[in-house]
Design an enzyme around this catalytic site. Structure first.
Site, PDB file in Angstrom:
ATOM      1  NE  ARG A 169      37.378  38.203  39.961  1.00 42.12           N
ATOM      2  CZ  ARG A 169      37.285  39.415  40.496  1.00 42.12           C
ATOM      3  NH1 ARG A 169      37.529  39.587  41.795  1.00 42.12           N
ATOM      4  NH2 ARG A 169      36.955  40.459  39.781  1.00 42.12           N
ATOM      5  CB  SER A 243      36.110  37.864  33.208  1.00 41.06           C
ATOM      6  OG  SER A 243      35.404  39.066  33.040  1.00 41.06           O
ATOM      7  CD  GLU A 339      37.924  35.740  36.675  1.00 42.88           C
ATOM      8  OE1 GLU A 339      36.821  35.329  37.103  1.00 42.88           O
ATOM      9  OE2 GLU A 339      38.154  36.931  36.464  1.00 42.88           O
TER      10      GLU A 339
END
Length: 343
Positions: A169, A243, A339
């Site tokens: 990520r 998420s 995130e």
């Protein structure tokens, strides 16, 4: 003071432009359709002096306050087959294209490779920035190159996979090129000799339930869409950013210690020294699934997803996230990392 002819608007609501559906405004807002607008922007000292936020689909964003700078909203469009060699077919897509629609376009052309990334919200331009991934595939696995504009140097950049410095990520756009490079278009290398990636248990089970033993790209895409539809809320109905936390990567020693205490711990081997833990499992074991704090909450079907119960502020979502982080840290000794980008 701005003197350019750019179609800049002021005090623009961003509620419809972030998937959490949080009310916040931007001091200045510019829809970007082409490279020339960015070149013109560089000549405007007033606008260039403002803080900048490049916005795609708004699916990886938590607005905790009004944004006092300039929002660059990528709206360029276009998808083309750009070439091929012995191993790959190359597909180029503009940054403003919707990610899921782009994946569906590749499948319609009979091209496999991106099917595991179906139904991920957001735009094509944001995909490499976040190195999005799901069900065994990350962007870096199908990435060839991208073109970006450097707002500081005024140069057009072409970056290959190595130059993007992809991580979990993560990419160079969160580090050295943060707040200066605007992704314009991305080229993907899709394999001519396609092989199914159905190793994740959920995908394998969905295929089995359909009686599919030799799946094609579209079969896997449909399985992934069904899984995500069942587990994740539709942002059009319930505000969320998918998420919310990254799956933490921990030393093998810590994973072994936790496994001795919790025999059903969900973990995946990264290398000899590290394991990736399922953040959703950790959050669920702390009792957060389905809970609400203020007007923000944890989704009933998936503990990894934080939701806007209605009228939540970004600050409320951030407080909920912090409470979850504290509980997971206290119970498991693991630090969860969000995130979304906090603004």
């Amino acid at each position: 003071m701005s003197t350019s002819s750019l179609p800049v608007r002021h005090d623009v609501s961003l509620r419809a432009l972030n998937t959490f559906g949080i009310e916040a405004s931007a001091h200045a807002y510019l829809p970007v359709d082409d490279l020339q607008q960015l070149r013109t922007l560089c000549e405007d000292a007033g606008l260039m002096a403002l803080p900048r936020l490049v916005l795609g689909g708004g699916s990886n964003l938590l607005l905790t306050q009004d944004f006092s700078g300039l929002v660059l909203h990528m709206q360029n469009r276009g998808i083309t087959l750009s070439g091929e060699d012995d191993n790959f077919i190359y597909v180029r897509a503009a940054a403003g294209e919707n990610w899921h629609s782009f994946v569906q376009w590749t499948l319609q052309q009979g091209l496999g490779g991106l099917e595991n990334l179906s139904l991920i919200p957001g735009s094509v331009g944001a995909a490499p920035i976040q190195n999005i991934g799901a069900y065994g595939i990350e962007i870096k696995d199908r990435f060839h190159s991208l073109q970006a504009f450097d707002l500081i140097s005024g140069e057009l950049l072409t970056l290959d996979r190595e130059a993007c410095r992809f991580g979990y990520r993560d990419s160079i756009f969160k580090h050295a090129l943060r707040d200066r490079a605007v992704v314009l278009e991305v080229t993907f290398a899709l394999p001519k000799r396609w092989e199914a990636n159905a190793n994740y248990a959920d995908v394998a089970q969905a295929l089995q339930e359909r009686g599919i033993t030799e799946p094609g790209p579209r079969d896997i895409a449909e399985a992934v869409i069904a899984i995500r539809t069942r587990k994740l809320p539709d942002p059009a109905r319930i505000g969320n950013a998918g998420s919310f936390f990254k799956n933490p990567i921990v030393p093998a020693r810590l994973r072994d210690t936790l496994l001795a205490q919790y025999s059903n711990l969900v973990s995946y081997r990264v290398d000899d020294a590290h394991y990736k833990l399922a953040a959703g499992w950790l959050i669920d074991r702390c009792g957060w699934k389905g809970k609400t704090m203020g007007r923000a909450g944890v989704y009933e079907q998936q503990a990894l997803v934080l939701v806007n119960r209605g009228g939540a502020t970004g600050a409320e979502v951030a407080r909920l996230a912090k409470a979850i982080q504290d509980d997971v840290k206290e119970k498991f000794g693991v630090q969860l990392e969000p995130e979304p980008v906090f603004i």
